[in-house]
Write an enzyme that holds these catalytic residues in place. Structure first.
Site, PDB file in Angstrom:
ATOM      1  N   ARG A   1       0.816  -1.216   0.000  1.00 17.66           N
ATOM      2  CA  ARG A   1       0.000   0.000   0.000  1.00 17.66           C
ATOM      3  C   ARG A   1       0.849   1.265   0.000  1.00 17.66           C
ATOM      4  NH1 ARG A   1      -4.849  -2.245   3.867  1.00 17.66           N
ATOM      5  NH2 ARG A   1      -6.059  -3.055   2.136  1.00 17.66           N
TER       6      ARG A   1
ATOM      7  N   LYS B   1     -20.346 -17.571  -0.791  1.00 19.05           N
ATOM      8  CA  LYS B   1     -21.809 -17.459  -0.689  1.00 19.05           C
ATOM      9  C   LYS B   1     -22.467 -16.689  -1.821  1.00 19.05           C
ATOM     10  CE  LYS B   1     -22.154 -17.715   4.291  1.00 19.05           C
ATOM     11  NZ  LYS B   1     -22.566 -16.979   5.484  1.00 19.05           N
TER      12      LYS B   1
ATOM     13  N   GLY C   1     -12.011  -9.126  -2.687  1.00 14.31           N
ATOM     14  CA  GLY C   1     -12.017 -10.336  -1.872  1.00 14.31           C
ATOM     15  C   GLY C   1     -10.848 -11.258  -2.121  1.00 14.31           C
TER      16      GLY C   1
ATOM     17  N   GLY D   1     -13.802  -4.134  -0.240  1.00 12.59           N
ATOM     18  CA  GLY D   1     -15.184  -3.650  -0.177  1.00 12.59           C
ATOM     19  C   GLY D   1     -15.476  -2.597  -1.230  1.00 12.59           C
TER      20      GLY D   1
HETATM   21  P1  AMP Z   1     -15.436 -14.817  -0.854  1.00  7.22           P
HETATM   22  O1  AMP Z   1     -14.909 -14.056   0.317  1.00  7.22           O
HETATM   23  O2  AMP Z   1     -16.909 -14.782  -1.001  1.00  7.22           O
HETATM   24  O3  AMP Z   1     -14.680 -14.498  -2.127  1.00  7.22           O
HETATM   25  O4  AMP Z   1     -15.169 -16.355  -0.512  1.00  7.22           O
HETATM   26  C1  AMP Z   1     -13.894 -16.871  -0.454  1.00  7.22           C
HETATM   27  C2  AMP Z   1     -13.888 -18.168   0.290  1.00  7.22           C
HETATM   28  O5  AMP Z   1     -14.700 -19.120  -0.363  1.00  7.22           O
HETATM   29  C3  AMP Z   1     -12.520 -18.774   0.383  1.00  7.22           C
HETATM   30  O6  AMP Z   1     -12.107 -18.758   1.725  1.00  7.22           O
HETATM   31  C4  AMP Z   1     -12.707 -20.206  -0.109  1.00  7.22           C
HETATM   32  O7  AMP Z   1     -12.073 -21.163   0.709  1.00  7.22           O
HETATM   33  C5  AMP Z   1     -14.193 -20.375  -0.036  1.00  7.22           C
HETATM   34  N1  AMP Z   1     -14.676 -21.421  -0.976  1.00  7.22           N
HETATM   35  C6  AMP Z   1     -14.389 -21.527  -2.265  1.00  7.22           C
HETATM   36  N2  AMP Z   1     -14.948 -22.635  -2.773  1.00  7.22           N
HETATM   37  C7  AMP Z   1     -15.601 -23.255  -1.777  1.00  7.22           C
HETATM   38  C8  AMP Z   1     -16.357 -24.451  -1.677  1.00  7.22           C
HETATM   39  N3  AMP Z   1     -16.572 -25.235  -2.713  1.00  7.22           N
HETATM   40  N4  AMP Z   1     -16.877 -24.768  -0.467  1.00  7.22           N
HETATM   41  C9  AMP Z   1     -16.655 -23.976   0.604  1.00  7.22           C
HETATM   42  N5  AMP Z   1     -15.969 -22.833   0.560  1.00  7.22           N
HETATM   43  C10 AMP Z   1     -15.428 -22.483  -0.606  1.00  7.22           C
END
Ligand code: AMP
Length: 395
Positions: A35, A197, A353, A376
């Site tokens: 940064r 999610k 993310g 974010g």
């Molecule tokens: P996000 O912050 O929404 O980008 O989510 C990232 C997280 O999703 C990471 O920590 C991954 O380990 C998790 N992730 C990716 N694929 C899967 C999966 N098939 N089942 C559970 N968690 C997952």
């Protein structure tokens, strides 16, 4: 767009809001100075013009004044990176800060103490903003990471510089990259949306339906879609309350002519562990007691074709649980395909993310067109929102 190049800083004092929220260890050493390096082009341009810079940032989440969150810990590193003398003020507002700012000579930097030592910063307090504004003649916002917050230093203080305000080089680059995808993207445009999610990505998916040609869905999100379509998902991650919405999104995509790619096959595991037993199965035939934690080889073949045929790629979110080596292949291969496409002239943006962590960890950061610096802030931009920090400069 009001950019840095439109100003000559000779004889001027710029107040620069940067994001120096760097990780510090228990000896107050900097873990990752990305940064600080990121703000260098802006600060160096101001100094090279013959101006001086008052630099302000937050660090961590202090509750009032807490020495461990002092920006003094990074003063020397800032001086090294900027190749300039860096003075320090123990408070970001008040007589001492103003006196030190006024005494700055061309080529010098004044780093002021953590903005969040005052609760007025996060509250967006106007009086506090006015005090901050006393520190210079031109306001430069180069902090993309906090541009989605209407804080005093990121947004509110801009009103005290009606003519003399602009984006720093880093923030301008972020805006340009987002526009290259959302507004001026060359088709075919593909968005890869992964991560855990669906619920956290709904607005982005909806926005993408108006923008892109293809959406590749990956990660834990997949199984809410698969279950909604009647597939067997074993104990894979699912959000049962989003099943209807998932079907609705698929229908909307069809109506808009956007192609949605869900993985045909996945790597399933009998435990959420790097030591689990694994097997490749169809994504809608996951046996009971097994959970899908990464994409399978057939789905990666399809993704490769789509990515290599795209002129613009946005990547947000990993395809699997990349933190565990056994389930990182899909994410690594996707990084390879996007790197290859980029080498062939595709514009690629990675942002928002965990995909940023993944591209850094697996060495793709220099092989894609741009890696966003704001989590974010990037997510909100992809949702189509005009961020308050950006709106304040445009006003
Ligand atoms: P996000 O912050 O929404 O980008 O989510 C990232 C997280 O999703 C990471 O920590 C991954 O380990 C998790 N992730 C990716 N694929 C899967 C999966 N098939 N089942 C559970 N968690 C997952």
């Amino acid at each position: 767009m009001k950019t840095l190049d439109q100003f000559n800083f000779a004889g001027k004092r710029a107040v620069v809001r940067v994001d120096f929220n760097v990780p510090l260890n228990d000896k107050f050493e900097i873990g990752d100075d990305t940064r600080i390096l990121g703000a260098a082009p802006t600060i160096k341009k101001i100094l090279a013009d013959g101006g001086c810079a008052v630099v302000m940032s937050h660090l961590g989440r202090p509750k009032g004044v807490e020495a461990k969150f002092s920006l003094k810990h990074i003063q020397n590193r800032v001086a090294e990176v900027m190749g300039a003398e860096v003075l320090f003020a123990d408070d970001c507002i008040g007589a001492e800060a103003v006196a030190k700012a006024e005494a700055l000579k061309p080529g010098q930097i004044l780093l002021v103490e953590n903005l969040r030592f005052h609760k007025e910063e996060k509250n967006g307090d106007v009086e506090f903003s006015k005090e901050l504004a006393k520190l210079g003649d031109i306001y430069v916002n180069d902090a993309f990471g906090t541009a989605h917050r209407a804080h005093a230093s990121t947004t509110v203080m801009a009103q005290f510089f009606p003519e003399n305000k602009c984006f720093g080089a880093l923030l301008a680059k972020e805006i340009e990259s987002i526009n290259k995808v959302l507004k001026e993207g060359e088709h075919p445009i593909t968005a890869v949306l992964g991560g855990a999610k669906v619920s956290s990505k709904i607005t982005i998916i909806e926005k993408m339906l108006d923008t892109v040609d293809n959406i590749i869905i990956g990660g834990g999100m997949v199984f809410t879609f698969v279950k909604a379509q009647g597939g067997k998902i074993g104990s894979s991650l699912v959000e049962d309350e989003q099943l209807e919405l998932a079907l609705d999104l698929l229908k909307k995509a069809e109506d808009k002519g956007v192609k949605i790619y869900l993985p045909a096959d996945v790597l399933a595991a009998d435990a959420f562990s790097n030591d689990a037993n694994t097997k490749v199965v169809l994504s809608n035939e996951i046996p009971d007691g097994w959970m899908a934690l990464d994409n399978g080889p057939e789905s990666m073949k399809e993704i490769k074709e789509v990515i290599l045929a795209s002129k613009t790629v946005l990547w947000n979110g990993p395809l699997g649980v990349f933190e565990m080596e056994k389930f990182a292949n899909g994410t690594i291969q996707l990084g390879e395909y996007i790197s290859e496409a980029t080498a062939n002239g595709t514009f690629s943006l990675v942002g928002g993310g965990d995909s940023v962590a993944a591209v850094k960890q697996f060495g793709f950061a220099d092989k894609v067109s741009y890696v966003s610096t704001g989590g974010g802030a990037m997510l909100e931009s992809l949702e189509g929102k005009l961020l308050p920090g950006i709106a304040a400069i445009l006003a």
